[in-house]
Design a protein around this motif. Structure first.
Motif, PDB file in Angstrom:
ATOM      1  N   SER A  68      18.117 -38.740 -59.237  1.00  0.00           N
ATOM      2  CA  SER A  68      18.096 -39.729 -59.426  1.00  0.00           C
ATOM      3  C   SER A  68      19.396 -40.340 -58.114  1.00  0.00           C
ATOM      4  N   GLY A  70      22.323 -43.418 -56.965  1.00  0.00           N
ATOM      5  CA  GLY A  70      22.914 -44.082 -56.771  1.00  0.00           C
ATOM      6  C   GLY A  70      22.883 -45.075 -56.271  1.00  0.00           C
ATOM      7  N   LYS A  71      24.019 -46.198 -56.340  1.00  0.00           N
ATOM      8  CA  LYS A  71      23.891 -46.903 -54.657  1.00  0.00           C
ATOM      9  C   LYS A  71      24.251 -46.686 -53.428  1.00  0.00           C
ATOM     10  N   GLY A  72      23.728 -46.883 -52.722  1.00  0.00           N
ATOM     11  CA  GLY A  72      23.908 -46.372 -51.437  1.00  0.00           C
ATOM     12  C   GLY A  72      23.359 -44.823 -50.515  1.00  0.00           C
ATOM     13  N   GLU A  73      23.033 -44.381 -52.112  1.00  0.00           N
ATOM     14  CA  GLU A  73      22.179 -43.159 -51.575  1.00  0.00           C
ATOM     15  C   GLU A  73      20.265 -43.486 -51.209  1.00  0.00           C
ATOM     16  N   GLU A  74      19.912 -42.064 -50.560  1.00  0.00           N
ATOM     17  CA  GLU A  74      19.131 -41.773 -49.590  1.00  0.00           C
ATOM     18  C   GLU A  74      18.273 -40.960 -49.916  1.00  0.00           C
TER      19      GLU A  74
END
Length: 81
Positions: A68, A70-74
């Protein structure tokens, strides 16, 4: 403004058939190859490598569905040759 231009009935478009034929002939042929990701990788510094970095395997691409983000993860999917 664009709506007003689209309703202009006085505008006539003349298609240059010779130009269109040449453009069609010059259109590049796309090369298509189906591929699927093999690994989840990360890029690490390596002064010994040709560009100063290398790809390092983190885990197989099959594990992607269980991760999973989150915001900003890549994530980087690839295959180390």
């Amino acid at each position: 403004m664009t709506q007003a231009m689209q309703r202009q009935e006085a505008v006539t478009i003349h298609k240059n058939e010779a130009f269109a034929a040449v453009a069609e002939q010059l259109q590049p042929r796309l090369i298509y190859r189906e591929c699927s990701p093999k690994q989840i990788i990360r890029i690490v510094n390596n002064e010994q490598a040709i560009h100063g970095w290398q790809a390092q395997t983190m885990q197989t691409a099959a594990a992607l569905s269980s991760l999973s983000f989150g915001k900003g993860e890549e994530v980087i999917l690839g295959e180390i040759l």
